[in-house]
Design a protein around this motif. Structure first.
Motif, PDB file in Angstrom:
ATOM      1  N   ARG A   1       6.473  -5.218  18.153  1.00 25.93           N
ATOM      2  CA  ARG A   1       5.089  -5.696  18.148  1.00 25.93           C
ATOM      3  C   ARG A   1       4.204  -4.879  17.200  1.00 25.93           C
TER       4      ARG A   1
ATOM      5  N   ASP B   1       2.145 -15.122  17.321  1.00 25.70           N
ATOM      6  CA  ASP B   1       2.153 -13.710  17.673  1.00 25.70           C
ATOM      7  C   ASP B   1       0.915 -13.021  17.114  1.00 25.70           C
ATOM      8  N   SER B   2       0.259 -12.232  17.954  1.00 19.59           N
ATOM      9  CA  SER B   2      -0.867 -11.387  17.540  1.00 19.59           C
ATOM     10  C   SER B   2      -2.027 -12.178  16.943  1.00 19.59           C
TER      11      SER B   2
END
Length: 331
Positions: free
Chosen positions: A60, A215-216
């Motif tokens: 991550r 994601d993110s």
């Protein structure tokens, strides 16, 4: 990002130590070089070379960058190489670098002030200090020059961290300090300094939600404006080529395919810790939930554009040149 010109009045030798400016390590170096202090004379003070992508190799990575740059109140739970559970928080009370709670749990503040030119090393030093503490309490001072370890050395890289975004900083209260026996208000027993820090932080927090379509990707409402910011690990040139292909195309309503639908526009992008962060302006009343579907559709278009390897056509080249001028400032 435009290049900075070297000041004609710079007279400080590169090997001469220079005290950091009042604005911190990210402020311009007082020597007049035009570089940030941490990239210039700050290297002498910290003893480390500037690391432009400090979280590379961590699970991550994009969320680590989000925690440093755009997310106000969030936690990331993971564990060390020896199996110790640890929580990284965007911010801790009074901007402490780290904290060992009364229940023994360890928290590290991701947005704590830089102590060196490598954010990963700074956070590893804070983690080590909290783990070495004999009892509960905060880590209030950090000197990363005494350590060479980085998060990549300290964390179990097989663990996928659990990210949770909070509405405020009340998660500080759980186990931070003992409370008065019988008190119904956990904040009543907090030291005045911590209580004041909590109140200020909660008053200033920006409503933020983590989206699931990419994601993110983070939805945020800042004042009367609503935005989407997406931290991606795609190399900048590939990102710009793919986005330019989309920006040069139009949907049925005549809007560029680089938007997220009606009432939105691609605002620009910035760079953070070696990654690219595109930003979209959303309709003022757009909710995080309503943004999921158009974001998912954009991700599909973007991945298809990334897969194209041929040269850009004329329209896409002009779009790319225009996109390069849309570099936004975070602060």
């Amino acid at each position: 990002m435009s290049s900075r010109r070297r000041s004609s009045t710079a007279t400080i030798d590169p090997a001469t130590p220079v005290e950091p400016p009042k604005g911190g390590l990210r402020a311009p170096c007082p020597c007049g070089s035009g570089k940030r202090y941490k990239q210039c004379h700050g290297r002498l003070r910290t003893g480390t070379e500037f690391v432009s992508r400090p979280f590379e190799g961590l699970p991550r990575e994009t969320d680590w960058v989000a925690f440093r740059e755009i997310v106000p109140a969030a936690t990331m739970r993971t564990r060390t190489t020896d199996g110790t559970e640890v929580t990284f928080a965007t911010v801790l009370p009074v901007a402490w670098p780290a904290l060992r709670r009364v229940d023994g749990s360890v928290f590290v503040g991701v947005q704590a002030a830089d102590a060196s030119s490598d954010a990963s090393r700074d956070l590893a030093a804070a983690l080590d200090a909290a783990l070495a503490a004999e009892g509960p309490g905060p880590v209030t001072h950090l000197d990363a020059r005494t350590s060479t370890a980085r998060l990549q050395d300290r964390l179990d890289l097989s663990v996928d961290p659990v990210v949770e975004v909070h509405e405020g900083f009340d998660f500080w209260l759980d186990g931070v300090l003992d409370t008065d026996e019988g008190s119904d208000d956990p904040a009543a027993a907090l030291a005045p300094q911590v209580r004041a820090s909590l109140e200020r932080a909660n008053e200033a927090v920006v409503p933020t939600e983590k989206l699931t379509s990419a994601d993110s990707a983070y939805w945020a409402r800042i004042g009367e404006s609503t935005h989407l910011r997406w931290i991606i690990s795609t190399p900048e040139d590939a990102f710009l080529d793919a986005l330019a292909r989309l920006h040069a195309q139009r949907d049925e309503a005549g809007a560029p395919l680089s938007t997220l639908g009606e009432g939105t526009r691609f605002a620009g992008f910035f760079r953070a810790y070696g990654l690219v962060v595109p930003v979209w302006d959303l309709a003022a009343d757009a909710t995080a939930e309503a943004t999921e579907e158009p974001l998912a559709a954009f991700v599909e278009r973007f991945e298809a554009a990334l897969a194209q390897t041929g040269p850009l056509d004329g329209e896409a080249r002009r779009a790319r040149a225009g996109l390069l001028s849309r570099q936004v400032t975070l602060r």
